[in-house]
Design a protein around this motif. Sequence first.
Motif, PDB file in Angstrom:
ATOM      1  N   LYS A  60       0.836  -1.202   0.000  1.00 36.99           N
ATOM      2  CA  LYS A  60       0.000   0.000   0.000  1.00 36.99           C
ATOM      3  C   LYS A  60       0.876   1.261   0.000  1.00 36.99           C
ATOM      4  O   LYS A  60       0.634   2.204  -0.747  1.00 36.99           O
ATOM      5  N   ALA A  61       1.902   1.276   0.849  1.00 43.21           N
ATOM      6  CA  ALA A  61       2.822   2.420   0.909  1.00 43.21           C
ATOM      7  C   ALA A  61       3.518   2.602  -0.433  1.00 43.21           C
ATOM      8  O   ALA A  61       3.617   3.723  -0.949  1.00 43.21           O
ATOM      9  N   ALA A  62       3.975   1.501  -1.025  1.00 48.43           N
ATOM     10  CA  ALA A  62       4.669   1.563  -2.315  1.00 48.43           C
ATOM     11  C   ALA A  62       3.757   2.131  -3.397  1.00 48.43           C
ATOM     12  O   ALA A  62       4.187   2.940  -4.225  1.00 48.43           O
ATOM     13  N   ARG A  63       2.496   1.720  -3.360  1.00 51.80           N
ATOM     14  CA  ARG A  63       1.523   2.216  -4.353  1.00 51.80           C
ATOM     15  C   ARG A  63       1.349   3.728  -4.218  1.00 51.80           C
ATOM     16  O   ARG A  63       1.346   4.455  -5.211  1.00 51.80           O
ATOM     17  N   HIS A  64       1.205   4.203  -2.979  1.00 45.55           N
ATOM     18  CA  HIS A  64       1.043   5.646  -2.746  1.00 45.55           C
ATOM     19  C   HIS A  64       2.271   6.419  -3.234  1.00 45.55           C
ATOM     20  O   HIS A  64       2.151   7.459  -3.875  1.00 45.55           O
ATOM     21  N   PHE A  65       3.451   5.913  -2.909  1.00 45.78           N
ATOM     22  CA  PHE A  65       4.681   6.591  -3.326  1.00 45.78           C
ATOM     23  C   PHE A  65       4.822   6.590  -4.844  1.00 45.78           C
ATOM     24  O   PHE A  65       5.276   7.563  -5.434  1.00 45.78           O
ATOM     25  N   ALA A  66       4.422   5.494  -5.473  1.00 41.61           N
ATOM     26  CA  ALA A  66       4.491   5.413  -6.938  1.00 41.61           C
ATOM     27  C   ALA A  66       3.565   6.450  -7.578  1.00 41.61           C
ATOM     28  O   ALA A  66       3.935   7.092  -8.567  1.00 41.61           O
ATOM     29  N   GLU A  67       2.372   6.637  -6.997  1.00 38.66           N
ATOM     30  CA  GLU A  67       1.425   7.650  -7.509  1.00 38.66           C
ATOM     31  C   GLU A  67       2.060   9.038  -7.461  1.00 38.66           C
ATOM     32  O   GLU A  67       1.996   9.792  -8.431  1.00 38.66           O
ATOM     33  N   ILE A  68       2.634   9.379  -6.314  1.00 37.17           N
ATOM     34  CA  ILE A  68       3.243  10.700  -6.158  1.00 37.17           C
ATOM     35  C   ILE A  68       4.418  10.857  -7.120  1.00 37.17           C
ATOM     36  O   ILE A  68       4.564  11.892  -7.773  1.00 37.17           O
ATOM     37  N   ALA A  69       5.242   9.816  -7.239  1.00 35.65           N
ATOM     38  CA  ALA A  69       6.411   9.864  -8.129  1.00 35.65           C
ATOM     39  C   ALA A  69       5.982  10.099  -9.575  1.00 35.65           C
ATOM     40  O   ALA A  69       6.545  10.954 -10.272  1.00 35.65           O
ATOM     41  N   GLN A  70       4.973   9.358 -10.011  1.00 33.40           N
ATOM     42  CA  GLN A  70       4.479   9.487 -11.382  1.00 33.40           C
ATOM     43  C   GLN A  70       3.970  10.898 -11.635  1.00 33.40           C
ATOM     44  O   GLN A  70       4.262  11.504 -12.664  1.00 33.40           O
TER      45      GLN A  70
END
Length: 167
Positions: free
Chosen positions: A48-58
């Motif tokens: 879940k944390a990785a998904r959130h960080f990936a969204e922000i990064a993108q």
Amino acid sequence: GLTPVVKTVTLDDLAADDPSAALALLRDVFTAPEELRPRIEPAQITEKAARHFAEIAQSLRSRGHAPEAVAHFLDRILFCLFAEDARLLPKGLLSRLAEASKGHPDVFTRSLTELFAKMSKDGGLFGTEEIDWFNGGLFDSDEVLPLTGPEIGTLVEVGRLNWALIE
């Protein structure tokens, strides 16, 4: 979310020849209720944390920020979340900052810049919180990438995760 687990103890269970299991469950309700909560697996939280960080990064990259700058910035955010959990930073500091400035991205950026400045130089007070100086290359400047309101909202969500369980 987690699926609730229902456990039933009947009077017959308590009147049985061996009521020890029923009594142990009742004892736990009063003395160790946290033991009865469904467990979230570290892998689920980490994902879940990785998904959130990936969204922000993108999102940051789509606004033209260099991938290295995005990675460095998000590494700092990640470090702050772990540092709060390890009590190297005041508990919940990043989440409280994000929550307080969610509707004002410019205020969030200014405040985070100030926090990173304290972490990169001599430490000191950030509001009423004492901040230590963090040695090493991660906090080599006070540079912050500006986040949008929804991205700050995502950080609030990320801050609510139990970072002690994240791998």
